[in-house]
Design an enzyme around this catalytic site. Structure first.
Site, PDB file in Angstrom:
ATOM      1  N   ARG A  94       1.810  10.795  -4.616  1.00  0.00           N
ATOM      2  CA  ARG A  94       1.750  10.969  -3.163  1.00  0.00           C
ATOM      3  C   ARG A  94       3.125  11.136  -2.514  1.00  0.00           C
ATOM      4  NH1 ARG A  94      -2.911   6.645  -1.123  1.00  0.00           N
ATOM      5  NH2 ARG A  94      -4.538   7.369  -2.524  1.00  0.00           N
ATOM      6  N   ASP A 121       0.848  -1.202   0.000  1.00  0.00           N
ATOM      7  CA  ASP A 121       0.000   0.000   0.000  1.00  0.00           C
ATOM      8  C   ASP A 121       0.882   1.250   0.000  1.00  0.00           C
ATOM      9  OD1 ASP A 121      -2.391   1.433  -0.018  1.00  0.00           O
ATOM     10  OD2 ASP A 121      -2.426   1.548   2.161  1.00  0.00           O
TER      11      ASP A 121
END
Ligand SMILES: *[C@@H]1O[C@H](CO)[C@@H](O)[C@H](O)[C@H]1NC(C)=O
Length: 312
Positions: free
Chosen positions: A284, A228
């Site tokens: 991100r 993740d």
């Protein structure tokens, strides 16, 4: 890469009330950001003294590496953080614990000598490694408060299994570890303290997952290729510095705040400094919600979708 790349970005989505309780990890954000700049300036000034100085221009590294006895004085590192995570003392003033066993056979009853045995203890511990090792964890490594994982002097990999979870604990320093190929764990019992173990559902498979954690400093780690996030901080986590890390080969690099409706994240304060965002990263770096994020002096090699983003 060697150029001083002063990219300063403030992502300020919400103003904090000026009345801050002193025991709270939440600090005056403008003051902390200014202090980071002062320290960087002082460090650059020292570097310009040339051969008279060991200085690198990096205030964190100068703080411990300029000490000729730094090998003997490992815990000095705890005084060297800058930014919102600067009060993270980790296992300072605790015993040195030497990990001698790379195994993780039983996450409920870990063997003395393993990393898991060290991180669940109640007392402060400064955890180091007897030799190079690859630690493939069976389940998430659920840390207790006041711990430093210090990989200096050995090549330590936490890889190939679930990785590090910092959940509802405080004062954690992670330094000099390679964290990669992290997988989901869960549907299993895992111990988080000498007195308690519990059922863990399926985890995200982050490299470092900070969930309701405070005073956390992740420095000089390499992180890549996890299930993740490489480092995710959610659920009101605050007082965090992510510095001097080398991140590569990953999609969702760093999530700071997981939901627009989770307004407790207004107290999230994170410094992202002196990191190298290297090849094969997609997005991100970081992606922010709600809090105050000071992203300064990082080196971005490339990004496939975007580097820095925010919303909420
Ligand atoms: C740091 O140095 C820069 C460039 O010399 C200067 O503009 C800035 O005001 C200084 N910041 C602080 C906080 O001293």
């Amino acid at each position: 890469m060697a150029t001083t790349f002063l990219s300063l970005l403030f992502l300020l989505f919400s103003l904090l009330t000026p009345t801050l309780i002193s025991s709270s990890p939440v600090q005056d954000p403008e003051f902390v950001a200014q202090e980071v700049h002062r320290k960087i300036n002082a460090s650059v000034a020292r570097r310009n003294l040339g051969y008279l100085s060991c200085a690198t221009g990096n205030p964190i590294d100068d703080c411990w590496r300029c000490d000729p006895n730094c090998e003997k004085n490992r815990q000095r590192l705890a005084d060297c953080a800058i930014g919102f995570g600067k009060n993270a003392i980790g296992g300072k003033n605790g015993k040195i614990y030497v990990v001698t066993d790379s195994g993780d056979d039983d996450p409920v009853t870990p063997k003395p000598g393993t990393l898991r045995y060290a991180v669940i203890q109640d007392e402060p511990l400064w955890i180091i490694f007897a030799r190079d090792m690859v630690i493939k964890l069976k389940e998430e490594l659920i840390m207790n408060s006041f711990k430093t994982i210090d990989g200096r002097g050995a090549s330590v990999h936490i890889a190939g299994g679930p990785c590090i979870t910092i959940q509802y604990v405080t004062n954690v320093i992670i330094h000099g570890i390679n964290i990669h190929d992290c997988k989901q764990g869960g549907n299993a019992m895992v111990r988080d303290s000498p007195r308690h173990y519990g059922w863990r559902t399926i985890s995200d498979g982050d490299g470092v997952s900070i969930f309701g954690g405070s005073h956390v400093w992740v420095d000089h780690c390499s992180l890549s290729n996890c299930n993740d996030g490489l480092i995710d901080a959610i659920h009101g986590s605050t007082g965090i510095t992510i510095s001097n890390n080398y991140m590569t080969h990953h999609d969702k690099v760093m999530l700071l705040g997981h939901s627009d409706s989770y307004t407790q994240d207004k107290s999230m304060q994170v410094t992202i400094a002196f990191n190298h965002f290297g090849e094969g990263l997609v997005q991100r770096m970081p992606r922010c919600r709600h809090g105050y994020f000071h992203v300064v002096n990082n080196d971005y090699t490339h990004w496939e979708m975007y580097a820095i983003g925010g919303s909420a």
